[in-house]
Design an enzyme around this catalytic site. Sequence first.
Site, mmCIF file in Angstrom:
data_model
loop_
_atom_site.group_PDB
_atom_site.id
_atom_site.type_symbol
_atom_site.label_atom_id
_atom_site.label_comp_id
_atom_site.label_asym_id
_atom_site.label_seq_id
_atom_site.Cartn_x
_atom_site.Cartn_y
_atom_site.Cartn_z
ATOM 1 N N ASN A 117 0.855 -1.235 -0.116
ATOM 2 C CA ASN A 117 -0.132 0.035 -0.057
ATOM 3 C C ASN A 117 0.849 1.280 0.035
ATOM 4 O O ASN A 117 0.378 2.493 0.294
ATOM 5 C CB ASN A 117 -1.118 -0.060 1.121
ATOM 6 C CG ASN A 117 -0.306 -0.203 2.445
ATOM 7 O OD1 ASN A 117 0.999 -0.263 2.647
ATOM 8 N ND2 ASN A 117 -1.110 -0.524 3.411
ATOM 9 N N GLN A 285 -5.918 3.517 18.123
ATOM 10 C CA GLN A 285 -7.103 3.440 17.267
ATOM 11 C C GLN A 285 -7.827 2.109 17.399
ATOM 12 O O GLN A 285 -7.469 0.951 18.121
ATOM 13 C CB GLN A 285 -6.393 2.878 15.950
ATOM 14 C CG GLN A 285 -5.516 4.030 15.367
ATOM 15 C CD GLN A 285 -4.766 3.931 13.926
ATOM 16 O OE1 GLN A 285 -3.941 4.754 13.587
ATOM 17 N NE2 GLN A 285 -5.124 2.583 13.326
ATOM 18 N N HIS A 309 -7.877 6.156 9.978
ATOM 19 C CA HIS A 309 -6.861 5.442 9.433
ATOM 20 C C HIS A 309 -7.229 4.806 7.969
ATOM 21 O O HIS A 309 -7.561 3.390 7.942
ATOM 22 C CB HIS A 309 -6.107 4.391 10.430
ATOM 23 C CG HIS A 309 -4.793 3.587 9.875
ATOM 24 N ND1 HIS A 309 -4.184 3.013 10.885
ATOM 25 C CD2 HIS A 309 -4.090 3.832 8.728
ATOM 26 C CE1 HIS A 309 -2.973 2.768 10.116
ATOM 27 N NE2 HIS A 309 -3.025 3.154 8.953
#
Length: 358
Positions: A117, A285, A309
Amino acid sequence: MKVLAILYDGGQAAVDEPRLLGTVENQLGLRSYLESLGHEYTVSSSKEGPDSDFQKHIVDAEVLITTPFHPGYLTRDLIEKAKNLKLCVTAGVGSDHIDLNAAVDHKIQVLEVSGSNVVSVAEHVVMSILLLVRNFVPAHEMIERGDWQVSEIARNAFDLENKVVGTIGAGRIGYRVLQRLVPFDCKELLYYDYAPLPAEAQKAVGARRVEDLVEFVSQCDVVTVNCPLHEGTRNLVNTELLKHFKKGAWLVNTARGAICNKDAVAAALRSGQLSGYSGDVWNVQPAPKDHVWRTVKNSLGGGNGMVPHYSGTTLDAQARYASGVKTILANYLDHKPQDPANIIVGLGKYETRAYGQR
Ligand code: NAI
């Protein structure tokens, strides 16, 4: 073999969109593959506390799949309870949610889908730099409110051309950011990394390496953070370092939230030491509702480009990391060698130099 995957809940979006592979609903597309080979596949988003599925199932899992987007924090304590665990696979890039030193000690391998990514993140970084420098977010909010006062936006909007942009970390993502910035005619592109770029690569983007971090930040109009989180980078951008930034600099962090000190960044934005902070990574998170980075603004009511995110989890990225996870599992099951670029921790030792100088 028992495979445990901790993924995020995709809800209705994941039912409607099967390409949301990194979700509990779509299970990285691995269920029929693993079950056809007779393996047990447990998937859950429940990851916090002793009653979570994560802590219940980790005790006898052989393979753990996690994602940085909804991190199952594999602490040393949990590793000590995970008597069967042999392999951790990160669906994506960035394995700091695993206690890597403990994985080394317990001979548990940690692999990620390197490169899967990095373009997705590099594009997000360039977007984040532009939206801060050009003061985009308050301009859009003004339009939604029904207002129109150009001067209120233009008073804090600039061009990226002729600015100095520097990246902390010039690996796969950092380098791709530099490549993408070349056509913007910045005054200079700088990087800070203990691993120098190959001469050819450095020349191709016209970047200059600065070896001292304080000297580096003091020259940058824009700093972008693109290094992994490890002992040497946790809390790296703190009150002391922020003092050495150019007054009114912009800071973009899509690497890991804990590399930047939460309160120091908020204070710098309020005081004007920073003009803007943007990124998609948080020290915890999901970020709590009252996390200061959700709402903190500069004195002109802008300078916040924070999002959840997601920069590395575009649909394109999910296809790549889901397929990468399957390849890693297949190699493991067939006792074939893994792609060396994917190995963070091998059997009893670090195989990468990106998680700190050892
Ligand atoms: P990489 O391993 O290709 O490059 C990392 C670079 O950082 C290396 O050149 C390394 O030498 C450098 N570095 C390490 N410690 C440093 C330090 N103390 N100071 C300066 N440089 C240092 O990794 P890649 O693929 O570029 O990814 C970097 C990080 O980005 C990941 O570890 C992850 O935390 C984050 N990431 C975030 C995503 C998101 O969705 N927001 C998605 C993918 C990665």
